[in-house]
Write a protein that holds these residues in place. Structure first.
Motif, PDB file in Angstrom:
ATOM      1  N   TYR A 113      -3.121   0.362  -3.964  1.00  0.00           N
ATOM      2  CA  TYR A 113      -2.969  -0.929  -3.319  1.00  0.00           C
ATOM      3  C   TYR A 113      -2.622  -1.974  -4.361  1.00  0.00           C
ATOM      4  O   TYR A 113      -3.248  -2.034  -5.428  1.00  0.00           O
ATOM      5  N   GLY A 153      -8.159   7.860  10.486  1.00  0.00           N
ATOM      6  CA  GLY A 153      -8.618   9.133  11.005  1.00  0.00           C
ATOM      7  C   GLY A 153      -7.517  10.168  10.883  1.00  0.00           C
ATOM      8  O   GLY A 153      -6.395   9.861  10.467  1.00  0.00           O
ATOM      9  N   ALA A 154      -7.840  11.395  11.257  1.00  0.00           N
ATOM     10  CA  ALA A 154      -6.880  12.495  11.121  1.00  0.00           C
ATOM     11  C   ALA A 154      -5.788  12.468  12.182  1.00  0.00           C
ATOM     12  O   ALA A 154      -4.810  13.207  12.077  1.00  0.00           O
ATOM     13  N   LEU A 199      -5.954  -6.669   4.835  1.00  0.00           N
ATOM     14  CA  LEU A 199      -5.831  -5.873   6.040  1.00  0.00           C
ATOM     15  C   LEU A 199      -6.627  -6.373   7.218  1.00  0.00           C
ATOM     16  O   LEU A 199      -6.912  -5.626   8.126  1.00  0.00           O
ATOM     17  N   PHE A 230      -5.207   7.249   1.533  1.00  0.00           N
ATOM     18  CA  PHE A 230      -4.924   6.070   0.716  1.00  0.00           C
ATOM     19  C   PHE A 230      -4.628   6.494  -0.720  1.00  0.00           C
ATOM     20  O   PHE A 230      -5.348   7.297  -1.308  1.00  0.00           O
ATOM     21  N   LEU A 278       4.052   7.221   2.696  1.00  0.00           N
ATOM     22  CA  LEU A 278       4.262   6.007   3.476  1.00  0.00           C
ATOM     23  C   LEU A 278       3.901   4.774   2.666  1.00  0.00           C
ATOM     24  O   LEU A 278       2.892   4.761   1.955  1.00  0.00           O
ATOM     25  N   THR A 289      -5.038  -8.673   8.546  1.00  0.00           N
ATOM     26  CA  THR A 289      -3.763  -8.932   9.206  1.00  0.00           C
ATOM     27  C   THR A 289      -3.013  -7.611   9.309  1.00  0.00           C
ATOM     28  O   THR A 289      -3.325  -6.665   8.602  1.00  0.00           O
ATOM     29  N   GLU A 290      -2.013  -7.596  10.153  1.00  0.00           N
ATOM     30  CA  GLU A 290      -1.322  -6.344  10.421  1.00  0.00           C
ATOM     31  C   GLU A 290      -0.595  -5.821   9.200  1.00  0.00           C
ATOM     32  O   GLU A 290       0.046  -6.577   8.468  1.00  0.00           O
ATOM     33  N   ALA A 291      -0.680  -4.522   8.977  1.00  0.00           N
ATOM     34  CA  ALA A 291       0.107  -3.851   7.956  1.00  0.00           C
ATOM     35  C   ALA A 291       1.332  -3.246   8.618  1.00  0.00           C
ATOM     36  O   ALA A 291       1.236  -2.608   9.659  1.00  0.00           O
ATOM     37  N   PHE A 303       4.474  -0.651   8.346  1.00  0.00           N
ATOM     38  CA  PHE A 303       4.782   0.577   7.638  1.00  0.00           C
ATOM     39  C   PHE A 303       6.281   0.839   7.585  1.00  0.00           C
ATOM     40  O   PHE A 303       7.009   0.522   8.526  1.00  0.00           O
ATOM     41  N   GLY A 304       6.705   1.452   6.497  1.00  0.00           N
ATOM     42  CA  GLY A 304       8.054   1.983   6.410  1.00  0.00           C
ATOM     43  C   GLY A 304       8.134   3.322   7.123  1.00  0.00           C
ATOM     44  O   GLY A 304       7.141   3.834   7.633  1.00  0.00           O
ATOM     45  N   GLN A 305       9.350   3.879   7.137  1.00  0.00           N
ATOM     46  CA  GLN A 305       9.564   5.156   7.829  1.00  0.00           C
ATOM     47  C   GLN A 305       9.084   6.349   7.005  1.00  0.00           C
ATOM     48  O   GLN A 305       8.979   7.462   7.518  1.00  0.00           O
ATOM     49  N   TYR A 361       0.407   5.348   1.054  1.00  0.00           N
ATOM     50  CA  TYR A 361      -0.407   6.377   1.680  1.00  0.00           C
ATOM     51  C   TYR A 361       0.359   7.693   1.658  1.00  0.00           C
ATOM     52  O   TYR A 361       1.588   7.712   1.590  1.00  0.00           O
ATOM     53  N   GLN A 393       0.749  11.248   3.897  1.00  0.00           N
ATOM     54  CA  GLN A 393       0.456  11.866   5.182  1.00  0.00           C
ATOM     55  C   GLN A 393       0.793  13.344   5.110  1.00  0.00           C
ATOM     56  O   GLN A 393       1.957  13.738   5.029  1.00  0.00           O
ATOM     57  N   GLY A 453      -4.249  13.452   8.455  1.00  0.00           N
ATOM     58  CA  GLY A 453      -4.326  12.006   8.578  1.00  0.00           C
ATOM     59  C   GLY A 453      -3.619  11.335   7.419  1.00  0.00           C
ATOM     60  O   GLY A 453      -2.776  11.944   6.747  1.00  0.00           O
ATOM     61  N   LEU A 454      -3.946  10.091   7.183  1.00  0.00           N
ATOM     62  CA  LEU A 454      -3.315   9.327   6.118  1.00  0.00           C
ATOM     63  C   LEU A 454      -4.301   9.119   4.983  1.00  0.00           C
ATOM     64  O   LEU A 454      -5.407   8.636   5.194  1.00  0.00           O
ATOM     65  N   TYR A 483       0.844  -1.202   0.000  1.00  0.00           N
ATOM     66  CA  TYR A 483       0.000   0.000   0.000  1.00  0.00           C
ATOM     67  C   TYR A 483       0.878   1.251   0.000  1.00  0.00           C
ATOM     68  O   TYR A 483       1.937   1.271   0.615  1.00  0.00           O
TER      69      TYR A 483
END
Lengths: 114, 111
Positions: free
Chosen positions: A48, B102-103, A99, A45, A91, A101-103, A105-107, A35, A37, A42-43, A33
């Motif tokens: 995918y 969310g934000a 999803l 999308f 990100l 299952t846990e996603a 994330f990179g830095q 995203y 930010q 927020g994040l 994925y």
């Protein structure tokens, strides 16, 4: 690798230039994925990828944005003719299935368009 | 379509005090629910998740959250915070594969 790796960590570019952001997911993860930010937003999308299926590009904000995933592993997010509003942290995340299952994330890549 | 509302953008709290971060979502179907934490200058990491079963979910670092289907909420709590809990917290909802966030709520813990 041990986690999701993104490069570069920081990128400053001039308005109008093209940029490429790279994501190296966790080995064996089929889902990937992207995203965005933005401060206070927020994040968001973007896109995918799941295995060999056609990607869901519904979150890409304009046709200046594109992404590909080669060989089901590394992914590149390309932004053409960058604008100042593209400045954000991008990100990447990967997961083993979907999803529920846990996603992981990179830095992130902090992109600044000047 | 799903959406996530975090009702508080900033939560200042004193060390050893309790904290609650509120999250409401909207979705027409069953969802999976997550809380992620982002420490300063770091990536996101999973705090806890609700997939099914018990509505009270325990996560890392002493956090827990309760899923309330009738109120479409998934509030995060910790009975006693530490300085190290200063971070941004994101509630997220997964409907099929798309994870919507969310934000964010910025928690600042003061001595």
């Amino acid at each position: 690798g041990a986690g999701v790796s993104q490069s570069p960590s920081n990128k400053v570019t001039e308005k109008g230039k093209d940029v490429e952001l790279r994501c190296d997911p966790i080995s064996g993860h089929t889902a990937l994925y992207w995203y965005r930010q933005s401060l206070g937003q927020g994040l968001e999308f973007l896109i995918y990828f799941q295995g060999n299926s056609a990607p869901d590009k519904s979150g890409l904000p304009s046709d200046r944005f594109s992404a590909e995933r080669t060989g089901g592993s590394v992914s590149t997010l390309t932004i053409q003719r960058t604008q100042q509003e593209d400045s954000a942290v991008y990100l990447c995340a990967s997961s083993s299935q979907s999803l529920n299952t846990e996603a992981f994330f990179g830095q992130g890549t902090r992109l600044t368009v000047v | 379509a799903q959406s996530v509302t975090q009702l508080d953008s900033q939560v200042p709290v004193f060390e050893e005090a309790p904290v609650e971060l509120r999250c409401n979502y909207s979705s027409s179907v069953s969802v999976y629910l997550f809380w992620y934490v982002q420490y300063p200058n770091q990536g996101l990491q999973l705090l806890l998740k609700y997939l099914s079963g018990s509505t009270l979910v325990k996560g890392i670092n002493g956090f827990e959250a309760e899923f309330n289907k009738s109120q479409t909420s998934f509030h995060l709590r910790k009975p006693s915070v530490h300085i190290s809990d200063t971070a941004e917290y994101f509630c997220a909802v997964s409907e099929s594969y798309k994870l919507s966030f969310g934000a964010g709520t910025t928690v600042t813990v003061r001595a």
